[in-house]
Motif scaffolding. Structure first.
Motif, PDB file in Angstrom:
ATOM      1  N   ASN A 252     -10.284  -4.060 -13.521  1.00 21.01           N
ATOM      2  CA  ASN A 252      -9.170  -5.281 -13.573  1.00 21.01           C
ATOM      3  C   ASN A 252      -8.209  -4.888 -13.743  1.00 21.01           C
ATOM      4  O   ASN A 252      -7.611  -3.879 -14.416  1.00 21.01           O
ATOM      5  N   ASN A 253      -6.959  -5.669 -13.207  1.00 22.45           N
ATOM      6  CA  ASN A 253      -5.513  -5.508 -13.683  1.00 22.45           C
ATOM      7  C   ASN A 253      -4.783  -4.328 -13.137  1.00 22.45           C
ATOM      8  O   ASN A 253      -4.103  -3.899 -13.850  1.00 22.45           O
ATOM      9  N   TYR A 254      -5.359  -3.619 -12.066  1.00 21.06           N
ATOM     10  CA  TYR A 254      -4.787  -2.542 -11.874  1.00 21.06           C
ATOM     11  C   TYR A 254      -3.540  -2.963 -10.780  1.00 21.06           C
ATOM     12  O   TYR A 254      -3.545  -3.954  -9.963  1.00 21.06           O
ATOM     13  N   ILE A 255      -2.419  -2.074 -10.788  1.00 17.19           N
ATOM     14  CA  ILE A 255      -1.401  -1.878  -9.870  1.00 17.19           C
ATOM     15  C   ILE A 255      -1.466  -1.025  -8.841  1.00 17.19           C
ATOM     16  O   ILE A 255      -1.386   0.178  -9.305  1.00 17.19           O
ATOM     17  N   ILE A 256      -1.561  -1.343  -7.541  1.00 16.81           N
ATOM     18  CA  ILE A 256      -1.524  -0.340  -6.600  1.00 16.81           C
ATOM     19  C   ILE A 256      -0.268  -0.480  -5.520  1.00 16.81           C
ATOM     20  O   ILE A 256      -0.438  -1.399  -5.017  1.00 16.81           O
ATOM     21  N   GLY A 283     -13.600  -6.417 -10.973  1.00 19.89           N
ATOM     22  CA  GLY A 283     -13.041  -6.397  -9.739  1.00 19.89           C
ATOM     23  C   GLY A 283     -11.803  -7.441  -9.560  1.00 19.89           C
ATOM     24  O   GLY A 283     -11.821  -8.026  -8.368  1.00 19.89           O
ATOM     25  N   CYS A 284     -11.282  -7.918 -10.587  1.00 14.88           N
ATOM     26  CA  CYS A 284     -10.474  -9.119 -10.483  1.00 14.88           C
ATOM     27  C   CYS A 284      -9.002  -8.755 -10.934  1.00 14.88           C
ATOM     28  O   CYS A 284      -8.625  -7.926 -11.803  1.00 14.88           O
ATOM     29  N   ASN A 285      -8.068  -9.555 -10.582  1.00 12.09           N
ATOM     30  CA  ASN A 285      -6.636  -9.703 -10.899  1.00 12.09           C
ATOM     31  C   ASN A 285      -5.930  -8.236 -10.574  1.00 12.09           C
ATOM     32  O   ASN A 285      -5.204  -7.820 -11.345  1.00 12.09           O
ATOM     33  N   ASN A 286      -6.328  -7.642  -9.489  1.00 11.61           N
ATOM     34  CA  ASN A 286      -5.629  -6.533  -8.960  1.00 11.61           C
ATOM     35  C   ASN A 286      -4.703  -6.657  -8.081  1.00 11.61           C
ATOM     36  O   ASN A 286      -4.829  -7.729  -7.202  1.00 11.61           O
ATOM     37  N   GLN A 287      -3.445  -6.022  -8.075  1.00 13.76           N
ATOM     38  CA  GLN A 287      -2.361  -6.160  -7.074  1.00 13.76           C
ATOM     39  C   GLN A 287      -2.011  -5.138  -6.109  1.00 13.76           C
ATOM     40  O   GLN A 287      -1.913  -3.862  -6.923  1.00 13.76           O
ATOM     41  N   PHE A 288      -1.857  -5.326  -4.915  1.00 14.59           N
ATOM     42  CA  PHE A 288      -1.515  -4.193  -4.138  1.00 14.59           C
ATOM     43  C   PHE A 288      -0.136  -4.617  -3.351  1.00 14.59           C
ATOM     44  O   PHE A 288      -0.162  -5.692  -2.865  1.00 14.59           O
ATOM     45  N   LYS A 289       0.787  -3.775  -3.639  1.00 16.25           N
ATOM     46  CA  LYS A 289       2.381  -3.836  -3.354  1.00 16.25           C
ATOM     47  C   LYS A 289       2.676  -2.834  -2.536  1.00 16.25           C
ATOM     48  O   LYS A 289       2.636  -1.664  -2.900  1.00 16.25           O
ATOM     49  N   ASN A 290       3.470  -3.019  -1.562  1.00 17.30           N
ATOM     50  CA  ASN A 290       4.345  -2.109  -0.707  1.00 17.30           C
ATOM     51  C   ASN A 290       3.568  -0.673  -0.372  1.00 17.30           C
ATOM     52  O   ASN A 290       4.231   0.255  -0.629  1.00 17.30           O
ATOM     53  N   ASN A 291       2.364  -0.944   0.059  1.00 14.98           N
ATOM     54  CA  ASN A 291       1.537   0.395   0.543  1.00 14.98           C
ATOM     55  C   ASN A 291       1.872   0.278   2.009  1.00 14.98           C
ATOM     56  O   ASN A 291       1.811  -0.412   2.916  1.00 14.98           O
ATOM     57  N   SER A 292       1.745   1.589   2.529  1.00 14.72           N
ATOM     58  CA  SER A 292       1.904   1.959   3.969  1.00 14.72           C
ATOM     59  C   SER A 292       0.547   2.620   4.281  1.00 14.72           C
ATOM     60  O   SER A 292       0.253   3.576   3.896  1.00 14.72           O
ATOM     61  N   SER A 293      -0.094   2.021   5.318  1.00 13.53           N
ATOM     62  CA  SER A 293      -1.548   2.215   5.686  1.00 13.53           C
ATOM     63  C   SER A 293      -1.465   2.466   7.256  1.00 13.53           C
ATOM     64  O   SER A 293      -1.162   1.631   8.130  1.00 13.53           O
ATOM     65  N   THR A 294      -2.073   3.741   7.849  1.00 13.39           N
ATOM     66  CA  THR A 294      -2.354   4.180   9.186  1.00 13.39           C
ATOM     67  C   THR A 294      -3.960   4.011   9.356  1.00 13.39           C
ATOM     68  O   THR A 294      -4.369   4.880   8.949  1.00 13.39           O
ATOM     69  N   ILE A 295      -4.446   2.839   9.690  1.00 15.43           N
ATOM     70  CA  ILE A 295      -5.746   2.693   9.494  1.00 15.43           C
ATOM     71  C   ILE A 295      -6.725   3.354  10.778  1.00 15.43           C
ATOM     72  O   ILE A 295      -7.691   4.011  10.454  1.00 15.43           O
ATOM     73  N   ASN A 296      -6.294   2.975  11.973  1.00 12.26           N
ATOM     74  CA  ASN A 296      -7.018   3.731  13.012  1.00 12.26           C
ATOM     75  C   ASN A 296      -8.514   3.279  13.216  1.00 12.26           C
ATOM     76  O   ASN A 296      -9.223   4.220  13.146  1.00 12.26           O
ATOM     77  N   ALA A 297      -8.992   2.018  12.766  1.00 11.33           N
ATOM     78  CA  ALA A 297     -10.367   1.936  12.399  1.00 11.33           C
ATOM     79  C   ALA A 297     -10.387   0.476  12.646  1.00 11.33           C
ATOM     80  O   ALA A 297      -9.747  -0.261  12.928  1.00 11.33           O
ATOM     81  N   ASP A 298     -11.987  -0.004  12.546  1.00 13.91           N
ATOM     82  CA  ASP A 298     -12.375  -1.281  12.844  1.00 13.91           C
ATOM     83  C   ASP A 298     -12.169  -2.557  11.901  1.00 13.91           C
ATOM     84  O   ASP A 298     -12.403  -3.681  12.130  1.00 13.91           O
ATOM     85  N   GLY A 299     -11.804  -2.105  10.483  1.00 14.97           N
ATOM     86  CA  GLY A 299     -11.644  -2.924   9.574  1.00 14.97           C
ATOM     87  C   GLY A 299     -10.284  -3.462   9.265  1.00 14.97           C
ATOM     88  O   GLY A 299      -9.395  -3.528  10.196  1.00 14.97           O
TER      89      GLY A 299
END
Length: 338
Positions: A252-256, A283-299
């Motif tokens: 909970n409460n992670y900053i990513i 699994g609650c109150n997590n925040q995802f900010k300003n990440n750069s992702s090259t996924i190359n996948a189906d999800g």
């Protein structure tokens, strides 16, 4: 008061790691009372066992064969941390990826800097270890987890490290960095309660390639960490034990934020980042900010599992400043936040 003391320590160790620390002098408020030069495994084992606040242990370049322990009796203090440092050519070698921890940290207020760890079942394990800085180390050729913060280890910083080629013995346990303990192991590891490995920071590390599970796994029962500025490479991920993302967050409460993830075409990666509820209320109150992702996948770039048989993952936010390329299902399965 605890929060203020922790911030003070972070300031001190940041200064220490950018300054030359000499002999018995006090430099920038970090007190080094004794410098200990070691060049053999037996010298290192002895120095770790009897270390006192203010000691600085310097590893000569070379290979140190063994499983090394920093005991709880060898803790530093907020103004007199204990320093263990060497170059990347100072190598702690556990001699087998089938058994043992190469370095087992059980103490508080250490600065662990610069050297290499290889050839153990687990690379660096922490148990009841708090307020430590782990800076610029290399961890490679490990049978299971590369670095594991376990058994109430909190307020630690891992920065500028390289972790790769882990999980060669047991791909299910091949996480680059692992925070906490799965609920299935609480009885064994934390007396049946949540393994509160809280407020750990994972900053500016290079994790992967060849981490057979997630680059970072954040377990249920942990709160308030920061995962920032890392580079993730999913080359070699196996999907064992549902390890099919760079990061799985169950705390909970992670900053990513500000992380860069790359997935090569043809990898079995499913999503970039996942959130799951493994125990009700987690699994609650997590925040995802300003990440750069090259996924190359189906999800998805970010796949937040909102509800499971264990409960609901609520309050999670994926911000619109995240950048996602080549994710077949899109940026996120939940509405983006501004």
């Amino acid at each position: 008061m605890k929060k203020l003391s922790h911030l003070f320590f972070l300031t001190l160790i940041t200064i220490a790691c950018s300054s030359k620390i000499v002999g018995t002098k006090t430099d920038n408020n970090i007190v080094v009372e004794k410098t200990i030069q070691v060049s053999t495994s037996s010298q290192l084992t002895n120095a770790l066992a009897i270390a006192k606040p203010g000691d600085e242990i310097i590893l000569a370049d070379g290979i140190y064969i063994g499983n090394f322990v920093i005991p709880s009796t060898a803790s530093g203090t907020i103004t007199k941390p204990i320093i263990l440092r060497g170059t990347r050519n100072a190598i702690l070698d556990g001699a087998s990826t089938n058994t043992g921890y190469v370095l087992h940290l059980k103490a508080n207020y250490w600065i662990i800097k610069g050297f290499s760890i290889r050839n153990g079942l687990k690379g660096l394990m922490t148990d009841e270890a708090n307020h430590n800085l782990i800076d610029g180390i290399s961890v490679t050729n490990i049978g299971e987890e590369g670095i594991h913060f376990r058994r109430f280890s909190s307020h630690n910083i891992l920065q500028n490290a390289e972790v790769n080629n882990v999980g060669s013995k047991t791909p299910d346990y091949g996480e680059g960095v692992y925070i906490g303990t799965a609920v299935s192991n609480w009885a064994k590891t934390s007396n049946g309660v949540e393994d509160r490995c809280d407020s750990n920071q994972i900053i500016n590390n290079s994790i992967g390639p060849n981490c057979t599970a997630e680059c970072v796994d954040v377990k249920e029962g942990t709160i308030g960490g920061l995962i920032k500025g890392n580079k993730f490479n999913s080359t070699g991920i196996t999907g064992a034990n549902s390890g099919d993302s760079w990061m799985d967050v169950k705390g909970n409460n992670y900053i990513i934020e500000n992380n860069i993830g790359f997935n090569p075409t043809g990898s079995i990666l499913k999503d970039g980042y996942q959130v799951h509820c493994a125990v009700n209320g987690w699994g609650c109150n997590n925040q995802f900010k300003n990440n750069s992702s090259t996924i190359n996948a189906d999800g998805f770039g970010f796949n937040i599992t909102l509800e499971s048989s264990k409960g609901k993952a609520i309050g999670n936010k994926v911000f619109s400043n995240n950048k996602v390329e080549n994710a077949a299902k899109g940026v996120s399965n939940i509405e983006l936040s501004n």
